[in-house]
Design an enzyme around this catalytic site. Sequence first.
Site, short mmCIF file in Angstrom:
data_model
loop_
_atom_site.label_atom_id
_atom_site.label_comp_id
_atom_site.label_asym_id
_atom_site.label_seq_id
_atom_site.Cartn_x
_atom_site.Cartn_y
_atom_site.Cartn_z
N CYS A 2 0.84 -1.19 0.00
CA CYS A 2 0.00 0.00 0.00
C CYS A 2 0.88 1.25 0.00
O CYS A 2 1.93 1.29 0.65
CB CYS A 2 -0.94 0.09 1.19
SG CYS A 2 -2.07 -1.28 1.33
N ARG A 27 3.95 -0.49 -4.76
CA ARG A 27 3.66 -0.95 -3.40
C ARG A 27 2.31 -1.67 -3.29
O ARG A 27 1.98 -2.25 -2.26
CB ARG A 27 3.64 0.24 -2.43
CG ARG A 27 4.96 0.95 -2.31
CD ARG A 27 4.83 2.08 -1.33
NE ARG A 27 4.70 1.59 0.02
CZ ARG A 27 5.70 1.42 0.86
NH1 ARG A 27 6.92 1.72 0.49
NH2 ARG A 27 5.50 0.97 2.08
N TRP A 74 -2.89 -2.66 -1.60
CA TRP A 74 -2.60 -4.09 -1.73
C TRP A 74 -3.51 -4.75 -0.70
O TRP A 74 -3.31 -4.61 0.50
CB TRP A 74 -1.14 -4.37 -1.44
CG TRP A 74 -0.74 -5.79 -1.67
CD1 TRP A 74 -0.35 -6.35 -2.86
CD2 TRP A 74 -0.70 -6.84 -0.71
NE1 TRP A 74 -0.07 -7.67 -2.68
CE2 TRP A 74 -0.28 -8.02 -1.36
CE3 TRP A 74 -0.98 -6.92 0.66
CZ2 TRP A 74 -0.14 -9.24 -0.73
CZ3 TRP A 74 -0.84 -8.14 1.30
CH2 TRP A 74 -0.43 -9.28 0.61
N ASN A 100 -1.87 2.10 5.68
CA ASN A 100 -1.01 1.01 5.23
C ASN A 100 -0.69 0.18 6.47
O ASN A 100 -0.20 0.72 7.46
CB ASN A 100 0.27 1.62 4.63
CG ASN A 100 1.32 0.59 4.32
OD1 ASN A 100 1.03 -0.61 4.25
ND2 ASN A 100 2.55 1.04 4.13
N GLY A 101 -0.98 -1.12 6.43
CA GLY A 101 -0.72 -1.97 7.59
C GLY A 101 -1.91 -2.87 7.86
O GLY A 101 -2.79 -3.02 7.00
N GLU A 489 16.37 -18.74 -6.77
CA GLU A 489 16.10 -17.37 -7.22
C GLU A 489 15.54 -17.36 -8.65
O GLU A 489 14.59 -16.62 -8.95
CB GLU A 489 17.38 -16.53 -7.11
CG GLU A 489 17.30 -15.10 -7.60
CD GLU A 489 16.25 -14.25 -6.89
OE1 GLU A 489 15.68 -14.69 -5.89
OE2 GLU A 489 15.98 -13.15 -7.39
N LYS A 493 11.86 -15.85 -9.64
CA LYS A 493 11.67 -14.83 -10.67
C LYS A 493 10.65 -15.32 -11.69
O LYS A 493 9.75 -14.59 -12.10
CB LYS A 493 12.97 -14.50 -11.40
CG LYS A 493 14.01 -13.72 -10.68
CD LYS A 493 13.71 -12.27 -10.45
CE LYS A 493 13.01 -12.08 -9.14
NZ LYS A 493 13.82 -11.91 -7.97
N GLU A 496 7.07 -15.37 -10.15
CA GLU A 496 6.40 -14.13 -9.76
C GLU A 496 6.05 -13.23 -10.93
O GLU A 496 5.06 -12.50 -10.85
CB GLU A 496 7.18 -13.37 -8.69
CG GLU A 496 8.45 -12.72 -9.10
CD GLU A 496 9.13 -11.96 -7.96
OE1 GLU A 496 8.44 -11.39 -7.11
OE2 GLU A 496 10.36 -11.94 -7.94
N LYS A 611 5.86 -4.48 -3.76
CA LYS A 611 7.32 -4.44 -3.60
C LYS A 611 7.78 -4.62 -2.16
O LYS A 611 8.67 -5.38 -1.86
CB LYS A 611 7.83 -3.10 -4.15
CG LYS A 611 9.32 -2.92 -4.07
CD LYS A 611 10.02 -3.80 -5.07
CE LYS A 611 11.52 -3.61 -5.06
NZ LYS A 611 12.17 -4.76 -5.72
O1 M6R Z 1 12.81 -5.50 0.66
P1 M6R Z 1 13.24 -6.89 0.98
O2 M6R Z 1 14.56 -7.24 0.38
O3 M6R Z 1 13.22 -7.18 2.44
O4 M6R Z 1 12.16 -7.83 0.31
C1 M6R Z 1 12.17 -9.21 0.51
C2 M6R Z 1 11.21 -9.91 -0.42
O5 M6R Z 1 9.91 -9.47 -0.18
C3 M6R Z 1 11.56 -9.66 -1.89
O6 M6R Z 1 12.85 -10.06 -2.17
C4 M6R Z 1 10.58 -10.44 -2.79
O7 M6R Z 1 10.77 -11.80 -2.63
C5 M6R Z 1 10.76 -10.02 -4.25
N1 M6R Z 1 9.50 -9.80 -4.87
C6 M6R Z 1 11.45 -11.05 -5.05
O8 M6R Z 1 11.62 -10.66 -6.37
#
Ligand code: M6R
Length: 616
Positions: A2, A27, A74, A100-101, A489, A493, A496, A611
């Site tokens: 959010c 966000r 979100w 947000n929260g 990883e 990718k 997602e 994000k």
């Molecule tokens: O901001 P952060 O690095 O703490 O975020 C961690 C995960 O939420 C973040 O890496 C998420 O998995 C990404 N969408 C991956 O691409």
Amino acid sequence: MCGIIGYIGKRQASPILLDGLRRLEYRGYDSAGMALSNGHGLEVIRRAGRIENLRKAVAEINPRGEVGISHTRWATHGAPTDANAHPHKDESGKLAVVHNGVIENYQQLRDWLKGEGHTFSSETDTEVLAHLIGFEYDGSTETDPIQRLVGAVQTALPRVKGTYGIAVIHEDAPSVIVGARLGSPLVVGLGEGEHYLASDVSAIVTHTKDVVYLNDYDVVTISRTGYDVQHVEGGAARVTVSRVDFTEDEAEKGDFPHFMLKEIYEQPNSIRNAIRGRLSKDEGTAILGGLQMTQQELRQVDRIILSACGTACHAGMVGEYLIESLARIPTEVEIASEFRYRNVPTTKDTLQIVISQSGETIDTLAALREAKRKGLKCLGIVNNVASTIARETDGGIYIHAGPEIGVAATKSFTSQVAVMTLLGLLFGRIHHLSSTDGLELIDELEAIPDKISQILAQADHIKQIAEKYAHVEGMLFMGRLNNYPVALEGALKMKEISYIYASGHPSAELKHGVIALVKPELPSVFIAPHDAVFEKNISNIEEVKARKGPVIAVATEGHPNIEKVADDVIYIPRCPSSLSPLLTVIPLQLLSYYVAVARGCDVDKPRNLAKSVTVE
Ligand code: M6R
């Protein structure tokens, strides 16, 4: 999770709010809305779907007002509908809130407020918060409405269990916006005759670079001419004015079609920025002043726990290999959301390191707080220098990757791995690593950015491979040793952004179950650089080929024999095996990107994601 932006000044608020929301869209993007105050009441416009839907509605309605709050959502409580979109009003209809929260006790509060005669029009926890603040607002007296609004926020919030970053406006107090935070970020932007409130500086950086990052339990009142920060329980709070260190251009796509692609291409530079000024060729070691630890304290560290989520966790897994092999210090990775509820055994000299691009991930923050509660020394590997994690750690290493806007993390991964290489080097040199070996590693690390550029130059080849496999329903990713986390990883990718089901495995685990999935329609991506397990990987590839599974291999140049077993090969330049994840991940990022584009997916805003994950 959010995004919030509020504006109070002399200009019409709606274009400023829409532009800010566009910058915050990463966000959350399932609905959006705004509330404007113009001295004649509140005007609220809300739309399900992308911010574009809100923009069209605003263009039609043309709302007026120099004070406004807005939100991109979100969803946590309730589906993404117009009715559940923020802002939400209180019972009187005179107060509006964006949030947000998560309000964890919203159900009890809702039931209680219903008993007090309140009616609700959404399924959200935020509407409950609006009603609660409205309930505490005393509209019956002649006293200053601004004081009454601030007082209502201060009385309501201690009754709330959960997390919040909020902005509140009230018809009776049209010259202020009140904000507050606990667990969800909020920043005040300072202008001339105008002020802003936002969940992220990227929303306001075109207007001002002077900001105040709020702390938990702060309640802020912004007006055209100033701002005042109090503690939620009353009394002045500590305030520091900071200067934002990135430009609006950094937060724009430029000529790239997507932020993700831009950020993939930024990696040669982001890695240079991560290591710049931190290498000592004379000593063959790393210089990491930000750790805030003496040589003696560093030498005493007997165990390291790395905690993170998602991509940052995968970077941590690569870090585990690096630190253990370079420094021989037992290191383990604990997924942050698990660590916070586990009782992980520690020693008095255990070092906790949390890794987070945003520095706001709630699970990572909770892991940090849990480790601090247990008396551990806590460091952060963070990108966002103004984040909560950056502020709450005892020291750390900023990765200096610049803003990462694409929801899929890319450059943060390689920069996190680069700084963990520095950490491994530093610890290694304190223990048994020779200066010659240290210097060799430094030279190889400095060569990585150019090698990444060579891989990026193969983008067309990778795109062709992506288009060949874009129609598949699933993919397997295999890697061994420090490339096992890269397999995880690569699979993350792919999932997602392309919505293709993918899973990552240590290559040798294939025959313990995963091989049952292998068939001509299911490609496997093998990360098989020339390292100690190269031949083993080749055998695993043969096992897949024997069952007619297509294979895409990421291999080191100079080993063309791999073309005899794999259907498609992407070559990386030679490098020491300890650094290979910095290279092998690049083709996987591009592969998932081009697959997603070929499937027509919204690369920068994948469905259901956001994000910065600031809810548990
Ligand atoms: O901001 P952060 O690095 O703490 O975020 C961690 C995960 O939420 C973040 O890496 C998420 O998995 C990404 N969408 C991956 O691409």
